[in-house]
Design a protein around this motif. Structure first.
Motif, PDB file in Angstrom:
ATOM      1  N   THR A  90      -9.668   5.009  -4.098  1.00  0.00           N
ATOM      2  CA  THR A  90      -9.269   3.628  -4.072  1.00  0.00           C
ATOM      3  C   THR A  90      -8.884   3.085  -2.388  1.00  0.00           C
ATOM      4  OG1 THR A  90      -7.052   3.504  -4.538  1.00  0.00           O
ATOM      5  CG2 THR A  90      -8.809   3.449  -6.331  1.00  0.00           C
ATOM      6  N   SER A  91      -9.179   1.746  -1.914  1.00  0.00           N
ATOM      7  CA  SER A  91      -8.673   1.477  -0.716  1.00  0.00           C
ATOM      8  C   SER A  91      -7.276   1.368  -0.474  1.00  0.00           C
ATOM      9  CB  SER A  91      -9.303   0.146  -0.312  1.00  0.00           C
ATOM     10  OG  SER A  91      -8.727  -1.068  -1.193  1.00  0.00           O
ATOM     11  N   ASP A  92      -6.517   1.513  -1.412  1.00  0.00           N
ATOM     12  CA  ASP A  92      -4.937   1.605  -1.295  1.00  0.00           C
ATOM     13  C   ASP A  92      -4.387   2.957  -1.833  1.00  0.00           C
ATOM     14  OD1 ASP A  92      -5.399   1.088  -3.659  1.00  0.00           O
ATOM     15  OD2 ASP A  92      -4.000  -0.397  -4.139  1.00  0.00           O
ATOM     16  N   PHE A  93      -5.303   4.095  -1.510  1.00  0.00           N
ATOM     17  CA  PHE A  93      -4.880   5.418  -2.086  1.00  0.00           C
ATOM     18  C   PHE A  93      -3.571   5.973  -1.526  1.00  0.00           C
ATOM     19  CE2 PHE A  93      -7.246   6.828   1.093  1.00  0.00           C
ATOM     20  CZ  PHE A  93      -6.989   8.197   1.473  1.00  0.00           C
ATOM     21  N   LEU A  94      -3.258   5.378  -0.207  1.00  0.00           N
ATOM     22  CA  LEU A  94      -2.068   5.845   0.419  1.00  0.00           C
ATOM     23  C   LEU A  94      -1.070   4.725   0.526  1.00  0.00           C
ATOM     24  CD1 LEU A  94      -3.766   7.886   3.432  1.00  0.00           C
ATOM     25  CD2 LEU A  94      -2.332   8.652   1.416  1.00  0.00           C
ATOM     26  N   GLY A  95      -1.348   3.742  -0.373  1.00  0.00           N
ATOM     27  CA  GLY A  95      -0.634   2.781  -0.321  1.00  0.00           C
ATOM     28  C   GLY A  95      -0.984   1.117   0.306  1.00  0.00           C
ATOM     29  N   GLU A  96      -0.642   0.135  -0.088  1.00  0.00           N
ATOM     30  CA  GLU A  96      -1.144  -1.264   0.301  1.00  0.00           C
ATOM     31  C   GLU A  96      -1.267  -1.446   1.712  1.00  0.00           C
ATOM     32  OE1 GLU A  96       0.461  -4.171  -2.226  1.00  0.00           O
ATOM     33  OE2 GLU A  96      -0.206  -3.484  -3.872  1.00  0.00           O
ATOM     34  N   VAL A  97      -0.307  -0.897   2.435  1.00  0.00           N
ATOM     35  CA  VAL A  97      -0.194  -1.306   3.758  1.00  0.00           C
ATOM     36  C   VAL A  97      -0.546   0.027   4.755  1.00  0.00           C
ATOM     37  CG1 VAL A  97       1.361  -3.069   3.480  1.00  0.00           C
ATOM     38  CG2 VAL A  97       2.281  -0.666   3.873  1.00  0.00           C
ATOM     39  N   PHE A  98      -1.126   0.883   4.493  1.00  0.00           N
ATOM     40  CA  PHE A  98      -1.222   2.125   5.238  1.00  0.00           C
ATOM     41  C   PHE A  98      -2.163   1.841   6.346  1.00  0.00           C
ATOM     42  CE2 PHE A  98      -3.229   6.108   6.491  1.00  0.00           C
ATOM     43  CZ  PHE A  98      -2.253   6.734   6.877  1.00  0.00           C
ATOM     44  N   PHE A  99      -3.316   1.400   5.871  1.00  0.00           N
ATOM     45  CA  PHE A  99      -4.382   1.017   6.648  1.00  0.00           C
ATOM     46  C   PHE A  99      -4.560  -0.418   7.393  1.00  0.00           C
ATOM     47  CE2 PHE A  99      -6.730   3.877   3.615  1.00  0.00           C
ATOM     48  CZ  PHE A  99      -6.837   4.955   4.671  1.00  0.00           C
ATOM     49  N   GLU A 100      -2.996  -0.948   7.491  1.00  0.00           N
ATOM     50  CA  GLU A 100      -2.885  -2.209   8.337  1.00  0.00           C
ATOM     51  C   GLU A 100      -1.921  -1.811   9.586  1.00  0.00           C
ATOM     52  OE1 GLU A 100      -3.951  -5.239   7.454  1.00  0.00           O
ATOM     53  OE2 GLU A 100      -4.871  -4.427   5.382  1.00  0.00           O
ATOM     54  N   ARG A 101      -1.683  -0.592   9.630  1.00  0.00           N
ATOM     55  CA  ARG A 101      -1.106  -0.031  10.691  1.00  0.00           C
ATOM     56  C   ARG A 101      -2.055  -0.058  11.988  1.00  0.00           C
ATOM     57  NH1 ARG A 101       3.893  -0.800   8.827  1.00  0.00           N
ATOM     58  NH2 ARG A 101       4.410   0.360   6.948  1.00  0.00           N
ATOM     59  N   PRO A 102      -1.471  -0.398  13.151  1.00  0.00           N
ATOM     60  CA  PRO A 102      -2.436  -0.289  14.397  1.00  0.00           C
ATOM     61  C   PRO A 102      -2.965   0.951  14.558  1.00  0.00           C
ATOM     62  CG  PRO A 102       0.073  -1.093  14.897  1.00  0.00           C
ATOM     63  CD  PRO A 102      -0.032  -0.530  13.257  1.00  0.00           C
ATOM     64  N   GLU A 103      -2.344   1.995  14.171  1.00  0.00           N
ATOM     65  CA  GLU A 103      -3.196   3.345  14.413  1.00  0.00           C
ATOM     66  C   GLU A 103      -4.301   3.703  13.623  1.00  0.00           C
ATOM     67  OE1 GLU A 103       1.120   3.844  15.409  1.00  0.00           O
ATOM     68  OE2 GLU A 103       0.190   3.027  13.761  1.00  0.00           O
ATOM     69  N   THR A 104      -4.282   2.805  12.473  1.00  0.00           N
ATOM     70  CA  THR A 104      -5.397   3.022  11.574  1.00  0.00           C
ATOM     71  C   THR A 104      -6.429   1.792  11.392  1.00  0.00           C
ATOM     72  OG1 THR A 104      -3.984   2.231   9.740  1.00  0.00           O
ATOM     73  CG2 THR A 104      -3.890   4.559  10.199  1.00  0.00           C
ATOM     74  N   HIS A 105      -6.319   1.018  12.574  1.00  0.00           N
ATOM     75  CA  HIS A 105      -7.345  -0.278  12.359  1.00  0.00           C
ATOM     76  C   HIS A 105      -8.722   0.284  12.612  1.00  0.00           C
ATOM     77  CE1 HIS A 105      -7.508   0.475  16.902  1.00  0.00           C
ATOM     78  NE2 HIS A 105      -8.582   0.020  16.879  1.00  0.00           N
ATOM     79  N   VAL A 106      -9.330   1.337  12.885  1.00  0.00           N
ATOM     80  CA  VAL A 106     -10.544   1.786  13.129  1.00  0.00           C
ATOM     81  C   VAL A 106     -11.056   2.166  11.748  1.00  0.00           C
ATOM     82  CG1 VAL A 106     -10.490   2.357  15.462  1.00  0.00           C
ATOM     83  CG2 VAL A 106      -9.842   4.063  13.740  1.00  0.00           C
ATOM     84  N   ILE A 107     -10.223   2.863  11.008  1.00  0.00           N
ATOM     85  CA  ILE A 107     -10.439   3.223   9.529  1.00  0.00           C
ATOM     86  C   ILE A 107     -10.586   1.786   8.660  1.00  0.00           C
ATOM     87  CG2 ILE A 107      -9.623   4.410   7.595  1.00  0.00           C
ATOM     88  CD1 ILE A 107      -8.568   6.581   9.384  1.00  0.00           C
ATOM     89  N   ARG A 108      -9.749   0.803   8.867  1.00  0.00           N
ATOM     90  CA  ARG A 108      -9.808  -0.341   8.123  1.00  0.00           C
ATOM     91  C   ARG A 108     -11.129  -0.950   8.420  1.00  0.00           C
ATOM     92  NH1 ARG A 108      -5.721  -2.579  10.263  1.00  0.00           N
ATOM     93  NH2 ARG A 108      -6.641  -4.130  11.455  1.00  0.00           N
ATOM     94  N   ASN A 109     -11.466  -0.997   9.849  1.00  0.00           N
ATOM     95  CA  ASN A 109     -12.899  -1.520   9.995  1.00  0.00           C
ATOM     96  C   ASN A 109     -14.163  -0.845   9.234  1.00  0.00           C
ATOM     97  OD1 ASN A 109     -11.533  -3.439  11.707  1.00  0.00           O
ATOM     98  ND2 ASN A 109     -12.049  -2.228  13.580  1.00  0.00           N
ATOM     99  N   LEU A 110     -13.840   0.538   8.975  1.00  0.00           N
ATOM    100  CA  LEU A 110     -14.829   1.299   8.509  1.00  0.00           C
ATOM    101  C   LEU A 110     -14.970   0.893   7.044  1.00  0.00           C
ATOM    102  CD1 LEU A 110     -16.811   3.708   8.009  1.00  0.00           C
ATOM    103  CD2 LEU A 110     -14.663   5.216   7.533  1.00  0.00           C
ATOM    104  N   LEU A 111     -13.724   0.690   6.204  1.00  0.00           N
ATOM    105  CA  LEU A 111     -13.621   0.561   5.017  1.00  0.00           C
ATOM    106  C   LEU A 111     -14.328  -0.978   4.669  1.00  0.00           C
ATOM    107  CD1 LEU A 111     -10.033   1.771   3.845  1.00  0.00           C
ATOM    108  CD2 LEU A 111     -12.264   2.940   4.165  1.00  0.00           C
ATOM    109  N   ASN A 112     -14.051  -2.050   5.556  1.00  0.00           N
ATOM    110  CA  ASN A 112     -14.699  -3.266   5.629  1.00  0.00           C
ATOM    111  C   ASN A 112     -16.259  -3.114   5.631  1.00  0.00           C
ATOM    112  OD1 ASN A 112     -12.032  -4.668   4.876  1.00  0.00           O
ATOM    113  ND2 ASN A 112     -11.899  -4.959   6.976  1.00  0.00           N
ATOM    114  N   ALA A 113     -16.555  -2.510   6.746  1.00  0.00           N
ATOM    115  CA  ALA A 113     -18.094  -2.318   6.853  1.00  0.00           C
ATOM    116  C   ALA A 113     -18.848  -1.708   5.746  1.00  0.00           C
ATOM    117  CB  ALA A 113     -18.342  -1.676   8.097  1.00  0.00           C
ATOM    118  N   SER A 114     -18.050  -0.920   5.044  1.00  0.00           N
ATOM    119  CA  SER A 114     -18.665   0.082   3.891  1.00  0.00           C
ATOM    120  C   SER A 114     -19.250  -0.832   2.699  1.00  0.00           C
ATOM    121  CB  SER A 114     -17.762   1.244   3.406  1.00  0.00           C
ATOM    122  OG  SER A 114     -16.820   0.275   2.728  1.00  0.00           O
ATOM    123  N   ARG A 115     -18.627  -1.987   2.752  1.00  0.00           N
ATOM    124  CA  ARG A 115     -19.319  -3.056   1.580  1.00  0.00           C
ATOM    125  C   ARG A 115     -20.659  -3.345   1.712  1.00  0.00           C
ATOM    126  NH1 ARG A 115     -14.975  -5.508  -1.101  1.00  0.00           N
ATOM    127  NH2 ARG A 115     -13.039  -5.285   0.033  1.00  0.00           N
TER     128      ARG A 115
END
Length: 281
Positions: A90-115
């Motif tokens: 799931t997109s929040d498998f590490l918690g609702e805010v994990f991919f909102e951190r500055p260090e993980t922004h590239v992964i957040r972009n990946l998850l959005n693009a995967s749609r």
């Protein structure tokens, strides 16, 4: 018929799923077409066949690496033995805010693009395959760290292309994609025969005029274009795997005019049937 909802059960000891999926064959889309709220990364270790993602159809083979966003309908059909490594979360498998951190922004972009669905190539596939194979033999924190490494490799890759259009990804409708499945199954069973628009329109209980509009809206292609894609892909397989003459391949693929067949083959494959066969051999 709608794409089937698939309930993914995550093991209690893991926050995501990583497994090997094998199958002897699965020739019809009705056996494969499904969706789920989890994101999925899929690596084909062995096998080949036809891949359906949203409104996109293509061939797949050993080594293919793809990623599907939440609720994106997809399915792999094949008539040979296949093996795939599948990772789902799931997109929040590490918690609702994990991919909102500055260090993980590239992964957040990946998850959005995967749609849209994503296909990876080149060295990205090689690196990812090594990581995914290691994940199968690890548990606990080492397994999680490998997964984060995999996401980083995919998120920073330039060897990636979207599978579906943005318009499709944002306009997905489960009911309509179920009707698309009916169309695709009909084509898979009948593409070597004369095309009957009325026959497939009747299956959807709509008029031929409405069917033309339906196909154009949901695939961005005409029904004839889709038929040609199926026929030419089949013809390419015959050219590679049999000694049949080009005229025999033409007729076996559903065409009754060799010059038209040659023109369509070159249009879709970039080469004439004769050149295609000689390069393969």
């Amino acid at each position: 018929m709608k794409p089937e909802f698939e309930k993914i059960v995550e093991p209690a000891e893991h926050s995501f799923t990583a497994k090997v999926v094998t199958r002897a064959s699965r020739p019809l889309l009705s056996q494969a077409w499904h969706y789920h709220p989890e994101l999925e990364i899929c690596l084909t270790v062995k096998g080949r066949g036809r891949r359906f993602v949203g409104n996109h159809i293509s061939e797949y083979e050993e080594g293919e690496l793809v990623m599907f966003g939440p609720n994106l309908p997809h399915g792999f059909t094949t008539d040979v033995y296949g093996s795939q490594i599948v990772v789902q979360m799931t997109s929040d498998f590490l918690g609702e805010v994990f991919f909102e951190r500055p260090e993980t922004h590239v992964i957040r972009n990946l998850l959005n693009a995967s749609r849209q669905g994503l296909e990876f190539s080149g060295t990205t596939k090689k690196k990812s395959r090594q990581i995914m194979q290691k994940m199968l033999h690890e548990t606990g924190l080492p397994r999680l760290l490998l997964f984060l490494e995999l996401l980083h490799v995919l998120a920073t890759s330039t060897e990636v292309s979207p599978i579906c259009s943005k318009e499709y990804a944002h306009g997905f409708d489960v009911k309509e994609m179920g009707r698309i499945k009916v169309v695709y199954d009909h084509i898979m069973e009948n593409f070597t025969q004369p095309v009957s628009i009325k026959e497939v329109a009747d299956k959807l209980s709509i008029t031929e005029a409405a069917f033309y509009k339906f196909i154009r809206k949901h695939t961005r292609k005409t029904y004839t274009q889709i038929i040609n894609e199926f026929r030419i892909n089949y013809a390419a397989k015959l050219l590679m795997s049999t000694e049949k003459s080009i005229s025999e391949v033409c007729f076996d693929s559903g065409y009754n005019n060799i010059s038209y067949f040659n023109r369509k083959f070159k249009q879709l494959m970039g080469k004439t049937p004769a050149v295609f066969r000689s390069l393969y051999q």
